[in-house]
Motif scaffolding. Structure first.
Motif, short mmCIF file in Angstrom:
data_model
loop_
_atom_site.label_atom_id
_atom_site.label_comp_id
_atom_site.label_asym_id
_atom_site.label_seq_id
_atom_site.Cartn_x
_atom_site.Cartn_y
_atom_site.Cartn_z
N ALA A 199 -14.91 -16.35 5.43
CA ALA A 199 -16.09 -17.07 5.92
C ALA A 199 -15.72 -17.96 7.11
O ALA A 199 -16.45 -18.01 8.12
CB ALA A 199 -16.69 -17.89 4.79
N GLN A 251 -15.00 -15.77 10.19
CA GLN A 251 -16.23 -15.24 10.79
C GLN A 251 -16.98 -16.33 11.54
O GLN A 251 -17.51 -16.11 12.64
CB GLN A 251 -17.14 -14.64 9.72
N GLN A 267 -23.14 -14.11 13.32
CA GLN A 267 -23.05 -13.17 12.20
C GLN A 267 -22.86 -13.93 10.87
O GLN A 267 -23.35 -13.51 9.83
CB GLN A 267 -21.91 -12.19 12.41
N VAL A 272 -24.90 -13.57 6.90
CA VAL A 272 -24.29 -13.43 5.57
C VAL A 272 -24.56 -14.68 4.73
O VAL A 272 -24.84 -14.59 3.53
CB VAL A 272 -22.78 -13.16 5.69
N LEU A 288 -27.99 -14.65 3.27
CA LEU A 288 -28.03 -13.70 2.16
C LEU A 288 -27.38 -14.31 0.93
O LEU A 288 -27.91 -14.21 -0.19
CB LEU A 288 -27.31 -12.41 2.57
N PHE A 289 -26.25 -14.98 1.12
CA PHE A 289 -25.53 -15.63 0.03
C PHE A 289 -26.38 -16.72 -0.62
O PHE A 289 -26.49 -16.81 -1.85
CB PHE A 289 -24.23 -16.22 0.57
N SER A 335 -25.97 -12.51 -4.41
CA SER A 335 -25.18 -13.59 -3.84
C SER A 335 -23.69 -13.25 -3.90
O SER A 335 -22.93 -13.51 -2.96
CB SER A 335 -25.46 -14.89 -4.59
N TYR A 376 -22.43 -10.24 -3.98
CA TYR A 376 -22.17 -9.18 -2.99
C TYR A 376 -21.95 -9.79 -1.61
O TYR A 376 -21.08 -9.34 -0.85
CB TYR A 376 -23.35 -8.21 -2.93
N ALA A 377 -22.75 -10.80 -1.28
CA ALA A 377 -22.61 -11.44 0.03
C ALA A 377 -21.24 -12.09 0.16
O ALA A 377 -20.59 -11.98 1.20
CB ALA A 377 -23.72 -12.48 0.23
N ILE A 396 -18.55 -9.74 1.03
CA ILE A 396 -18.42 -9.42 2.46
C ILE A 396 -17.37 -10.33 3.10
O ILE A 396 -16.52 -9.88 3.88
CB ILE A 396 -19.78 -9.56 3.18
N TRP A 397 -17.42 -11.59 2.74
CA TRP A 397 -16.43 -12.54 3.28
C TRP A 397 -15.03 -12.22 2.76
O TRP A 397 -14.05 -12.44 3.47
CB TRP A 397 -16.83 -13.96 2.92
#
Length: 728
Positions: A75, A78, A92, A96, A99-100, A128, A130-131, A134-135
Motif C-alpha cells: 500500500a 503504491q 491508483q 484500491v 474498494l477496501f 475488503s 480481496y482489496a 491486491i496490496w
C-alpha cells in the motif's frame, strides 16, 4: 469495529486462534500472530492453551503477521510510487483504498453490528479482504525496489576513474537486479506457501458428507407421513436438501417454526408438497392473514377452566374479523381460555404404540395413553402465530386417531414446545408428541434404537480414525454433538427399563452392526453406546462440554445394572482420556489475569464442571471397587447402594467440586450444612458421607487431583483459585 471487523481482518493476515465463535473470551476466535510478546498480554499464555483451542484445532492458523506486513508495504509503495510516464501511484492507491473501505469499514459503520451474532460474520467483508490482497501482491515489487536500492548502494564498486564509469553502472544494474528479483520472488512464494500450509486443513472438505447425512437422520427418525417442526438453518436446510435433491423421505412435511410466524408460509402448509399431504389446521387464511395474529395475548381475565382445544381455538379465531385492520393488541386478539385438553383415542393410541389402552395391566413396564393437558401461558402473557399454529397442527394430528404423527427436531429450543414437553418422547433426532407422560418410561426407546442402528448415516465420520482424517468445523461439530446427545438420550431411556427383555430384531440389528448379543434393554443401551463410539469416534471430534462425563456415567450405570466388567473398564477409559483435556483448560485459566479470567463466560464454567465431574466419577468408581472388595463385611456392602444412588448432577456439580477440587473436610461441610439452604445442606450431608467412605476405604480424596495437576505442571492451589473465582 474491533470485534466485528479488525478481528476478522487480522484472521486473514496475521493469524487465527481457532475456529470457535467468540464474543471477547480470551480463548475463543481471536486473532493471533504466533509471536508470544504480541499475543500473550492480550490473551494469556498461548503455550498453555488447551490443544482443542490451539494447536489441536485445525482453525489454528499462524502467519506471524507476514501477509499483513507485505500488504502494508504494498500500500505504501503504491501510494508513493511515480511511474515512468509521470503519473503518480497515489491515484491508483485511492481506487484500491476505496474498494477496501467501502466493502469493509463502511459496512461496519452502516450496519453497526454488535457482537453476539449467531455465527461469525467474516464472510460479509470478503471484498475488503480481496482489496487488501491486491496490496499484498504489490508488496512483492515494493520489496524488489527497496532491496534494489539497498543492494545498489552496498554492492557497487568504487568508480573514481571516468573510464570505468559505464562498466560500473552495468555491474550495479545487473547484479542488483538479479539479487533483488531473487529476494522478491522468494518472499512472494514463501508467504503464500506459509499461509497455505496453515489454512489447507481447515478448508479441506473432502470425504465429509455430514451436513447431508445428519439432515437425513432427522427425516429417518420419523414415521411415515410425519410432520416435523424445525427451527434454525442447520436443522432445516439439510432436510430440504435431502428431500429436494436426494429424494429422501418426501412423505415428511418439514415446518420451520421461525417461518411459521408469517402468513405466507402458513398458507404454504395448506398445500400438498411432493408426497407429503397438506397440513390440517382449524385456522383459516382469513384468521391470520395480513399478520393479524403475528402476536396475540391471553386476556388478563381469561377463564382458567380447562376446555377442549378445538373449543378454545374456535372461540379465539371467531374474535378475529376477516376485514379487521385494528392493531394486533386490540381486544379481539385476546384469548379467553388458556388451559386446554387434546382428546386422545386411547384404543388407537394403544394399537399404534403397542401398550395397554387402560390402567388395568399388571405389566411392570406398562404405560397408558391419556388426554394431553397443557397451557398456552398465563393471563396477560402473549404468544406468536408460530406458537398458535403449532398447537393447532398438533391438535389436528390427534384428531381421527393420531394418524399423522408430529415431531419436534431435538435442536428446537425447549421454549418452543414447552406446552407439550411432558408428552415428548425421543425417536432419534426428533421428539414425538405422544399421548404418554414421559415421567414414566421412554415409550419410543426401542423405536429410537431401531432408527439409529438401521437407518442413520454418518457422513464419512465413521471412516475417520483421527482428527486429521476429516475437518469438522464448529457448525458441524455442533451437529455431531446434537446427534451424540440424541443417541445417549435413547440409551438412557433403554437403561430406565434395563431388565426388560429385548425384542429379537434388536439382537439381530446388534449382531449385524458388529455389536455383542443383546438380551435386555440394558444390553441394547450398551450396544447403542458402543455403536455411537464406532460411528462418531471421539478421536475425530472431541466430546462437547460435559458429554464425556455423561458417556462414562452411562457406562458406569449400565455396569451397576449388569455387572459387566467391560462396561466399567470403558467408563474408566473415557474418564482417564477426558480428564487431561479439562485439566488443560484449568491450567490455562490459571495463567489468566483477573481481568481476562473475568471474560470467561458461564458456558466456559462447564469446562470446569467437567473437570470436577470427571474427578468425581474417577473417585466414585474407586470407592465402589474398594467397597466391593470388602463386600463380605455387611456394614461395607450397604455402602454400595449409597454410592450408586447419589444423583449424577449432585455428584458432578456439588460433591465433586467440594471434595475433589476444593479439598473440603468435616469442618467445611458442617459450616455449609449450618448456613446453607435446605437443598444445599442436604448435598453437603451427602458429601460428608462420601468423605467418610474415603476414610473407611483409605482412598485420599485429593490423590487423583494432585496427580493430574502434577502431570499438567500446575499446582492444586492454582486450580482451586480458578474454581473459587469462576464456579459458585
Amino acid at each position: 469495529m474491533n470485534h466485528m471487523y479488525w478481528r476478522y481482518f487480522m484472521w486473514n493476515f496475521a493469524g487465527r486462534q481457532n475456529d470457535l465463535a467468540g464474543n471477547g473470551e480470551p480463548h475463543l476466535g481471536n486473532w493471533i500472530s504466533g509471536i508470544p510478546f504480541i499475543d500473550n498480554p492480550r490473551l494469556g499464555d498461548q503455550s498453555a492453551l488447551p490443544d482443542e483451542f490451539g494447536k489441536g484445532n485445525k482453525g489454528h492458523n499462524v502467519f506471524y503477521m507476514l501477509p499483513l506486513i507485505l500488504g502494508i508495504l504494498g500500500a505504501l509503495w503504491q501510494a508513493l510510487a511515480r511511474c515512468a510516464n509521470g503519473s503518480r501511484g497515489i491515484e491508483q492507491f485511492w481506487v484500491v483504498a476505496f474498494l477496501f473501505i467501502m466493502t469493509g469499514i463502511a459496512i461496519i459503520l452502516y450496519l453497526n453490528q454488535p457482537p453476539g451474532q449467531p455465527r461469525e460474520r467474516d464472510y460479509a467483508f470478503a471484498g475488503s479482504f480481496y482489496a487488501f490482497a491486491i496490496w499484498i501482491g504489490m508488496g512483492v515489487p515494493a520489496i524488489y525496489h527497496m532491496a534494489k536500492a539497498a543492494l545498489s548502494k552496498s554492492k557497487a564498486p568504487a568508480c573514481d576513474d571516468n573510464a570505468y564509469e559505464a562498466a560500473c553502472d552495468t555491474y550495479g544494474k545487473t547484479t542488483a537486479a538479479k539479487a533483488t528479483a531473487a529476494v522478491a520472488v522468494l518472499i512472494g512464494i514463501a508467504v503464500p506457501l506459509q499461509m497455505v500450509s496453515q489454512t489447507w486443513d481447515d478448508h479441506d472438505r473432502s470425504g465429509r458428507y455430514l451436513a447431508r447425512d445428519l439432515g437425513m437422520n432427522y427425516l429417518n427418525s420419523l414415521d411415515k407421513d410425519a410432520i416435523i417442526f424445525t427451527y434454525g438453518d442447520n436443522d432445516t436446510f439439510p432436510l430440504w436438501y435431502a428431500q429436494e435433491v436426494e429424494g429422501e423421505r418426501t412423505d415428511v412435511r418439514v415446518i420451520n417454526l421461525s417461518y411459521l410466524t408469517t402468513d405466507w408460509y402458513a398458507n404454504q402448509m395448506r398445500h400438498p408438497y411432493y408426497d407429503a399431504k397438506a397440513v390440517d389446521m382449524y385456522a383459516q387464511p382469513t384468521d391470520y392473514g395480513y399478520e393479524k395474529l403475528g402476536w396475540s395475548f391471553i386476556h388478563p381475565s381469561a377463564s382458567s377452566n380447562r376446555v377442549d382445544v378445538k373449543t378454545g381455538l374456535d372461540d379465539f379465531y371467531s374474535r378475529v374479523d376477516a376485514n379487521d385492520q385494528k392493531p394486533a393488541d386490540s381486544y379481539d386478539r385476546m384469548m379467553m381460555y388458556y388451559n386446554y385438553t387434546i382428546p386422545v383415542d386411547r384404543q388407537a393410541a394403544a394399537e399404534r404404540y403397542g401398550t395397554a389402552a387402560a390402567p388395568d395391566s399388571t405389566d411392570l413396564y406398562a404405560c397408558y395413553p391419556t388426554d394431553l393437558e397443557f397451557s398456552m401461558g398465563r393471563p396477560g402473557t402473549g404468544f406468536s402465530l408460530s406458537d398458535l399454529l403449532s398447537v393447532d397442527i398438533v391438535a389436528n394430528s390427534f384428531k381421527g386417531g393420531h394418524k399423522r404423527p408430529v415431531y419436534y427436531a431435538t435442536t428446537v429450543p425447549t421454549s418452543n414446545y414447552a406446552m407439550f414437553s411432558r408428552y415428548m418422547h425421543p425417536t432419534g433426532m426428533a421428539l414425538e408428541v405422544t399421548p404418554y407422560d414421559n415421567s414414566n418410561i421412554g415409550i419410543n426407546a426401542e423405536k429410537g434404537y431401531r432408527n439409529i442402528m438401521e437407518r442413520f448415516r454418518w457422513g464419512g465420520m465413521d471412516k475417520a480414525t483421527s482428527a486429521n482424517d476429516l475437518y469438522l468445523d464448529e457448525t458441524i461439530r455442533r451437529m455431531v454433538a446434537s446427534t451424540r446427545g440424541a443417541i445417549l438420550n435413547i440409551a438412557n431411556g433403554l437403561a430406565d427399563t434395563g431388565t426388560q427383555q429385548a425384542p429379537q430384531w434388536a439382537d439381530s440389528l446388534a449382531r449385524k452392526n458388529g455389536m455383542p448379543a443383546v438380551a435386555t434393554h440394558a444390553d441394547m443401551a450398551a450396544a447403542l453406546l458402543k455403536f455411537m463410539e464406532e460411528k462418531m469416534p471421539a478421536a475425530a471430534a472431541p466430546y462437547d462440554a460435559t458429554f464425556g462425563i455423561d458417556m462414562a456415567s452411562a457406562y458406569y450405570r449400565l455396569y451397576t445394572m449388569t455387572g459387566d466388567k467391560g462396561l466399567l473398564d470403558r467408563a474408566k477409559e473415557i474418564t482417564d482420556t477426558e480428564l487431561p483435556r479439562f485439566g488443560q483448560f484449568a491450567r490455562y485459566a490459571s495463567t489468566l489475569s483477573p481481568y481476562l479470567l473475568g471474560h470467561l463466560t458461564s458456558l466456559d464454567n462447564y469446562n470446569l464442571y467437567a473437570l470436577s465431574g470427571l474427578l468425581g466419577l474417577k473417585n466414585r468408581i474407586a470407592l465402589r471397587e474398594a467397597i466391593q472388595d470388602k463386600a463380605a463385611d455387611e456394614d461395607m456392602a450397604k455402602y454400595v447402594d449409597i454410592i450408586d444412588n447419589i444423583d449424577d448432577d449432585t455428584f458432578t456439580f456439588y460433591i465433586s467440586r467440594w471434595l475433589y477440587v476444593m479439598g473440603y473436610g468435616k469442618e467445611e461441610f458442617q459450616q455449609i450444612y449450618s448456613n446453607a439452604s435446605d437443598e444445599i445442606a442436604q448435598m453437603a450431608e451427602l458429601a460428608a458421607v462420601v468423605d467418610a467412605l474415603h476414610e473407611v476405604t483409605g482412598i485420599d480424596p485429593m490423590e487423583a487431583t494432585g496427580k493430574m495437576a502434577k502431570d499438567l505442571g500446575v499446582s492444586v492451589e492454582e486450580i482451586q483459585r480458578v474454581f473459587s473465582t469462576r464456579v459458585h
